[in-house]
Each structure stands twice: as structure tokens, then as C-alpha cells.
Design an enzyme around this catalytic site. Structure first.
Site, PDB file in Angstrom:
ATOM      1  N   HIS A 133     -11.558  -5.376   7.964  1.00 31.20           N
ATOM      2  CA  HIS A 133     -12.195  -5.291   6.897  1.00 31.20           C
ATOM      3  C   HIS A 133     -13.752  -4.376   7.047  1.00 31.20           C
ATOM      4  O   HIS A 133     -14.582  -4.346   6.067  1.00 31.20           O
ATOM      5  CB  HIS A 133     -12.755  -6.484   6.447  1.00 31.20           C
ATOM      6  CG  HIS A 133     -11.709  -7.339   5.877  1.00 31.20           C
ATOM      7  ND1 HIS A 133     -10.773  -7.940   6.729  1.00 31.20           N
ATOM      8  CD2 HIS A 133     -11.367  -7.864   4.496  1.00 31.20           C
ATOM      9  CE1 HIS A 133     -10.079  -8.476   5.760  1.00 31.20           C
ATOM     10  NE2 HIS A 133     -10.329  -8.560   4.530  1.00 31.20           N
TER      11      HIS A 133
ATOM     12  N   GLU B 297       0.797  -1.239  -0.061  1.00 29.06           N
ATOM     13  CA  GLU B 297       0.026   0.242  -0.006  1.00 29.06           C
ATOM     14  C   GLU B 297       0.836   1.199   0.028  1.00 29.06           C
ATOM     15  O   GLU B 297       0.253   2.309  -0.610  1.00 29.06           O
ATOM     16  CB  GLU B 297      -1.042   0.267   1.293  1.00 29.06           C
ATOM     17  CG  GLU B 297      -2.233  -0.938   1.098  1.00 29.06           C
ATOM     18  CD  GLU B 297      -1.759  -2.551   1.283  1.00 29.06           C
ATOM     19  OE1 GLU B 297      -0.829  -2.579   1.833  1.00 29.06           O
ATOM     20  OE2 GLU B 297      -2.521  -3.252   0.893  1.00 29.06           O
TER      21      GLU B 297
END
Lengths: 369, 369
Positions: free
Chosen positions: A173, A104
Site C-alpha cells: 500500500h 486488475e
């Protein structure tokens, strides 16, 4: 711009020269071979899911501007884990829809370099909880480069983040990390709540010369709505989505739908709630909020994110500073708890729902303490 | 590793000029220097002498309170000049904060080099006018920016190359590994130019890596070159090899330039607390400028005229730096709000207006009106 790059002269006739006499391009300079573009607007109004609406917005932005490129994990053939980038690889090719290695910080950091060269990168962070490895590049580079360079280097980067809970997912999540970014100067932060806004605001975000964090409420990805090829209200404006006179209810993302249900339920009880979809979390559209609070005198703010240090506290403080004489009661926050995101079987306790928000409305009305 | 073998030069090092100034033949490197003539050697020599003089002057300015801090490059002149003079104007460099010689070669104004260290701005120059990004203070972050820029150059169909400058300490940062992964995956035209100056503030390179830093590159699928960083010709040749690879579609190269930080980390540092004096003495014998002087002398080029002319250039640069530094006006208070965003921002505009009113509330004597 025609300013030529000049390396410092040297006694050497050889060193420091260039084979073509040119400089690296400034953003906005056209490069040879840039393809012609033919905008193909979304055909009139169509019914789309939010995921497909974002897809349509991305596609239009890519048609409008050859400098728009997408980067992310699994965004190519798969179309992203939520299929938001479906079919874009086939249409635009692997140079504009870039499946990246799983890193990322690199997704954000290479976007910085692409922006230096005049590109408008759109980064997909696969899930909210995966943004933290990229946090340093966002906070230390993306957010600060325009300031650091005294306006010479722009960072027109859009960072798309599926966020929020309610889908019964594993840890990392279901998070709501928006306050980290609203606390960071130099970033714009958006949260969308419906397909039409999702379409208009992704296009506005990509067109913005400032970096934009674009939060997508993942539990609303598959909710359908009418989408016209309009950009809609400017992205920094909040929108009154239900007019009312007794209580102002602020919300964003997935909770906008819940808040509208709250307004319906309360109206059965004779309470008129004005629901405002913030849309922009930074900057906050205080003009719209203040106008509502001056009318209602009561404020409830709801978000999934933890309460302490959250956006609700900041808005409550500002409204208290500016509308103190209009307030009939202290602002009320209905939020997630100050806990790590809980396991799926417990998330319904953590997430504000219709009853908890109604309870907050009652407190704002002085019916409960 | 400097811990065990301070000052020892490993056998697999590309070296073209010995510490005694003897030109050593190399089948692989010599073809890359065929066009380097006497005037070029003189140019490289003058660059190195001037940047060392700039370094001395800036350190003096710091001691005299004119600069808040200065990161000296003493000892690293050949690594920086040799690499920077290999570049074209359309290449783009992304550096850390010690690359003052790179800035000199790229044509950055002398006053602009110290603007940051006087505290006047967060960066000194227009990156697009010199092909050099604003230096990154977060260690290693710029390697990703260079990789992203290189991706853009590749997509644009140019043969321009990005160069990331970083140190031995940075190689431990995750961003550097991520940049190597991305650069390899996309065969980006980027050079990772690592100046292994043996020390990351007080930490010896042996703490960062038990192996030679260049050996890491192979694990990423990136070819590496280990070069004597105090040998300006070897650095020039190595950089040219890497540039050629990048320009012709061969992808990234990792260059480890083995050099030595002869001074402190910054003017705030005290290397006598952690570094044996004998080690410094060993590296002084390999001084990059002394070495080139010996080579020039052996070629009959080190005339009194050249020495005096070079000293004149260095003195002129120092005088320009001093005058420019001292002459820098303090920034206006309200510019603190400038360039946070590229587009209007209501929240920040309000803070600016409030602070403007606050400042205006003082009378001309500085008292509260």
C-alpha cells in the site's frame, strides 16, 4: 470517416451480409443518441484538497466528453477508498462510473476494448502495489497497440494510481512503481504534487490520445490548495517551483513539498536551491532541467522509489551526458533503499526526508562525502 | 481429453453433419439454419478450400525463406469459417494468431495476412475497415479486449457483438477467467469462441483441464455450447444461437469448438516429438472439408464444375498471396520510430534525430564518411 466494412464476397447470397450494411464505428465517429454536453467549469478559484481537485477534474472531463468512463474497484457508491470518485456515480450513472469485479488485468484489458470502440477509459488502481496483476495488459497491450497497429488504434487510457508511502500502511500500500512504466515505451507517466496540478493534469491526461499513468501521492490527498479551472502548463513540462542558483533539486509527487522545505531550510544556511517539480516522469523535460543545471552546476535528485534502476539514475546519466562541462560535482541521488517497502514503523528510515535531502545537498556542494 | 481418448467425439457434442457427410437432424439447431441454401453450402465449402490453400502456400513461403514463421490452421477450417460467416460487418472480432480463415472471411487482404510473418510490421491491417482487431500474441489477452468492446457496444445501445477467439491453452490464462467474470457481471454481448484443437504446442488439453472446457463456463454463470468444430454447419448454428442471445440482451456465451490442429503449432514446431501418429490419422477421418464434400455430393452439388471452379479460386488466392508477399518492400529504417506515440515526444524525437544523423554519416558505399 465513411469507410465501409466489407466482408469478403462469397458464393452465398446469405452469409457474410449484414442486416444494416454498417460497420462497427471507428473512434471519433458519432453514434446515434450521444447525449449533448454542457460544460460546467469549476467555479473560479476554489480551495480544494488534492483528492477533491482530482474529483473536480474527472467530473469536468466527463462533462466535456461522453466517451469518458471510469472503471475501478469501489469507485461507485463508496467513491473509491480515497473518495476521489465521490458523487460521480450519482451524477453520471453506473454505465460511466463502473464498479468492477476485483481483477486488475480485467480493469485494464476491458479498457483496451473500450478504447478500441472509441471510449476514453479512466482506470483506478486502488493502491500502487495492486497494479502488478494488470502489468501485462499495460505493458503488452496498452503501451504497444498504437505502435503495433501503425497508428490505426489509439489507446487514450488514463490509469490513476495512488502511490508512495508515509501513511503507515500495510504491505503493498506504499509503493512507488513508476520506473517500471517510465522504462516502457508507449506510455506517458505523470506524478502530481499539488491540487492545482492534480486538477489540470487529470484533464490533460484524459484528453491525451496516448495512454497516461497518473500517479497520485496518497499522503498529500488531504492537503488543500487553491484550484482554478485552468489546465496549467502542458503535462510534459517540468516546473520550477522555487528559484535558486547553487543547487538544482529534482523531485516529484509527495517529495515536492519536502523539497520546498529543504530549499527554505538551506536558505537559512545561505544556500540557494532551485526546486524543480518534474510532473512528467516520461518523457522527462530535460530542457528545463538542463537550463537549471547549467546555472547551478550541481544536481540532487530525490524519489521514494528504490535507487537502482530508478528514474534518478537515468536523469543523472542524461544530465551528465549533456551538461558535463557545467557540472561542479557528480549528481547526487537521495532515494528509497533497494528494499521491499518496509513495515510502517521503519518507513521513516526508508523515505527521503528533509534531513536526508539536506545531507544530499551538502554532498553536491562538496561539504560532505 | 485427447490424452486418454484421442479422437473420440463425446456424446454431448452438437453435430449436424457426420464424418461420413450425413446430415443429422437437430431440434435445437435446425431452426437456426432454415435460411441456409445450397449456394450457402457452396460458399462455406469454397471458403474452406481457399483458406486451406492459403495455408499450404504460406507454409511453402516459409520453407522458401519468404516468411519468418507461419501458424497453420490445417484442420480448423470449419470452426473458423462457420463462426466467422455467422457474423455481421458491425460485429468485431478479437483473435489470436491462428485465425487466418477468420481474417479471410472478414475481408482482410491476403498480403496483409502475411505482413506480420514476413517481419514487415507488427500487424497487418486496419482493424476498423474489417471489424477485426490486430491479433494478440499474448495468449488470452484478447478475451478482455472483446469484453471491453462489448461493454462499449452495450453502452452505445447497439446490438453489435464482440467475438473472442482463443484456444484450449489460453483457457488456463488468468485473463480468460477475468474476462468470463467481467462478461458475466455486466452481461456483455460477447462470444467466447474457444477452438479446442487438443494441443497447446506440445501440451495436450488434458493438462489444461480435467473437465470439458465448456463446463467451466457454467461456473461463471455463462451458458456454454460444445460443438463439433469440424462440422461447419454445427458451428454456424451454434454461433448464430450465441449471437442471438447477445443481440437480445442475453449476455455472453462460451462456445467450445472441438477440433484438431492437424499441422504443427507453427512452422518452427515438430509435432512428431510429442504426438502419436495414430491420433492424427483418427482426426484425418473427420476432416472438415472432406465431410462437407460428402454432404455436397449426397445433395448432388459436388459437380466437376464446382470442384474446378473452387480449385481455380484457391489457386488464384495462392498466387495473389505469393505475389503480394514477395512484392512487399522492406520498411524504411527510420519508420522504426513511427507510431510509438500518438502525440509528440521529445525524448523519442531526439533519439530519432540522433539515429538519422548516424545513418547519414555513412557514405553511399556503406562506409563511414
Amino acid at each position: 470517416m465513411t469507410m465501409t466494412t466489407m466482408m469478403r464476397p462469397t458464393a452465398s447470397a446469405l452469409l457474410g451480409t449484414t442486416t444494416d450494411g454498417g460497420a462497427a464505428p471507428r473512434p471519433g465517429e458519432s453514434l446515434p443518441g450521444a447525449p449533448l454536453r454542457t460544460p460546467v467549469p469549476l467555479a473560479a478559484a476554489t480551495t480544494l484538497t488534492m483528492a477533491k481537485a482530482i474529483n473536480a477534474g474527472l467530473r469536468q472531463a466527463m462533462l466535456d466528453d461522453p466517451k469518458v468512463v471510469l472503471l475501478g474497484e469501489d469507485i461507485g457508491l463508496l467513491g473509491g477508498v480515497f473518495r476521489v470518485t465521490s458523487d460521480l456515480l450519482a451524477e453520471f450513472g453506473a454505465r460511466r462510473v463502473i464498479d468492477t469485479p476485483l481483477a486488475e488485468s480485467a480493469i485494464i484489458g476491458t479498457a483496451v476494448g473500450l478504447a478500441y470502440r472509441g471510449y476514453r477509459p479512466v482506470c483506478e488502481i486502488q493502491f500502487d502495489g495492486f497494479i502488478f496483476p494488470g502489468f501485462d495488459q499495460i505493458v503488452s497491450q496498452v503501451a504497444k497497440l498504437h505502435y503495433r497497429s501503425q497508428g490505426r488504434v489509439s489507446m487514450p487510457i488514463t490509469i490513476r494510481v495512488p502511490f508512495g508511502g508515509g501513511i503507515g500502511a500495510a504491505e503493498h500500500h506504499s509503493e512507488s512503481p513508476e520506473a517500471y512504466f517510465t522504462h516502457t515505451s508507449g506510455l506517458r507517466v505523470i506524478a502530481v504534487s499539488n491540487p492545482q496540478d492534480a486538477y489540470g493534469l487529470i484533464r490533460q491526461a484524459i484528453a491525451s490520445d496516448d495512454p497516461v499513468l497518473y500517479f497520485e501521492p496518497k499522503r498529500r490527498y488531504h492537503v488543500k490548495g487553491e484550484v482554478s479551472p485552468e489546465l496549467g502548463a502542458p503535462m510534459e513540462r517540468a516546473q520550477v517551483v522555487a528559484a535558486g542558483t547553487d543547487v538544482t533539486l529534482l523531485c516529484y509527487g509527495a517529495l515536492v513539498t519536502t523539497a520546498r522545505d529543504v530549499a527554505l531550510a538551506a536558505s537559512d544556511d545561505g544556500v540557494s536551491i532551485e526546486v524543480i517539480d518534474l510532473r512528467s516522469l516520461s518523457p522527462v523535460d530535460y530542457e528545463t532541467i538542463e537550463a537549471s543545471v547549467r546555472k547551478t552546476g550541481r544536481l540532487v535528485i530525490t524519489h521514494e522509489a528504490a535507487r537502482s534502476g530508478g528514474l534518478g539514475g537515468e536523469i543523472a546519466a542524461v544530465v551528465t551526458e549533456r551538461c558535463f562541462d557545467y557540472l561542479e560535482a557528480a549528481p547526487v541521488r537521495v532515494t528509497g533503499f533497494d528494499i521491499p517497502y518496509p513495515p510502517a514503523k521503519l518507513e521513516s528510515h526508508h523515505l527521503p526526508d528533509l534531513d536526508r535531502i539536506l545531507d544530499g545537498v551538502d554532498r553536491a556542494l562538496g561539504r560532505r562525502r | 481429453m485427447s490424452e486418454s481418448f484421442p479422437g473420440e467425439i463425446p456424446a454431448n457434442l452438437l453435430q449436424l453433419v457426420s464424418p461420413d457427410g450425413e446430415r443429422m437432424a437437430s431440434e435445437t439447431a435446425d431452426p437456426w439454419l432454415d435460411d441456409v441454401l445450397a449456394a450457402d453450402l457452396v460458399g462455406l465449402y469454397q471458403d474452406m478450400v481457399v483458406v486451406r490453400r492459403i495455408d499450404t502456400e504460406a507454409t511453402a513461403l516459409q520453407r522458401q525463406g519468404e516468411l519468418g514463421l507461419w501458424p497453420p490452421l490445417l484442420g480448423q477450417e470449419a470452426a473458423q469459417v462457420g463462426s466467422a460467416r455467422a457474423l455481421r460487418t458491425d460485429d468485431f472480432v478479437f483473435t489470436s494468431y491462428r485465425e487466418n480463415a477468420v481474417a479471410w472471411c472478414r475481408g482482410v487482404g491476403l498480403t496483409d495476412i502475411v505482413r506480420v510473418w514476413r517481419g514487415n510490421a507488427q500487424s497487418g491491417w486496419d482493424p476498423y475497415s474489417v471489424g477485426m482487431a490486430t491479433p494478440a500474441i499474448i495468449i488470452g489477452a484478447q478475451t478482455l479486449h472483446a469484453t471491453g468492446w462489448a461493454l462499449g457496444a452495450q453502452h452505445d445501445g447497439t446490438d453489435s457483438v464482440a467475438v473472442a477467439y482463443f484456444g484450449d491453452g489460453a483457457t488456463s490464462e488468468g485473463d480468460v477467467s477475468e474476462a468470463l467474470v467481467f462478461a458475466a457481471s455486466f452481461q456483455a454481448p460477447v462470444i467466447f469462441f474457444c477452438q479446442n484443437n487438443q494441443w497447446a504446442i506440445s501440451e495436450p488439453v488434458g493438462l489444461q483441464s480435467r473437465a470439458n472446457l465448456v463446463d467451466r463456463a457454467l461456473g461463471f454463470g455463462i451458458p456454454g455450447i460444445r460443438v463439433d468444430g469440424n462440422d461447419v454447419l454445427a458451428v454456424l448454428a451454434a454461433t448464430r444461437m450465441a449471437l442471438h442471445r447477445a443481440r437480445t440482451g442475453g449476455g455472453p456465451t462460451f462456445i467450445e469448438a472441438v477440433t484438431y490442429r492437424m499441422g504443427p503449432h507453427t512452422t518452427a514446431d515438430d509435432p512428431t516429438r510429442y504426438r502419436p501418429a495414430a491420433e492424427l490419422e483418427q482426426w484425418k477421418a473427420k476432416d472438415p472439408i472432406l465431410r462437407l464434400e460428402r454432404l455436397l455430393d449426397s445433395l448432388g452439388l459436388l459437380s466437376i464444375e464446382l470442384t474446378e471452379q473452387t480449385r481455380g479460386l484457391a489457386d488464384a488466392a495462392a498466387a495473389e498471396l505469393r505475389a503480394g508477399c514477395i512484392g512487399l518492400p522492406d520498411p524504411e529504417p527510420l519508420t522504426v520510430f513511427d507510431h510509438v506515440f500518438a502525440t509528440p515526444n521529445a525524448t523519442l524525437d531526439r533519439q530519432r534525430a540522433e539515429y538519422t544523423d548516424y545513418l547519414a554519416s555513412f557514405d553511399s558505399t556503406g562506409g563511414k564518411a
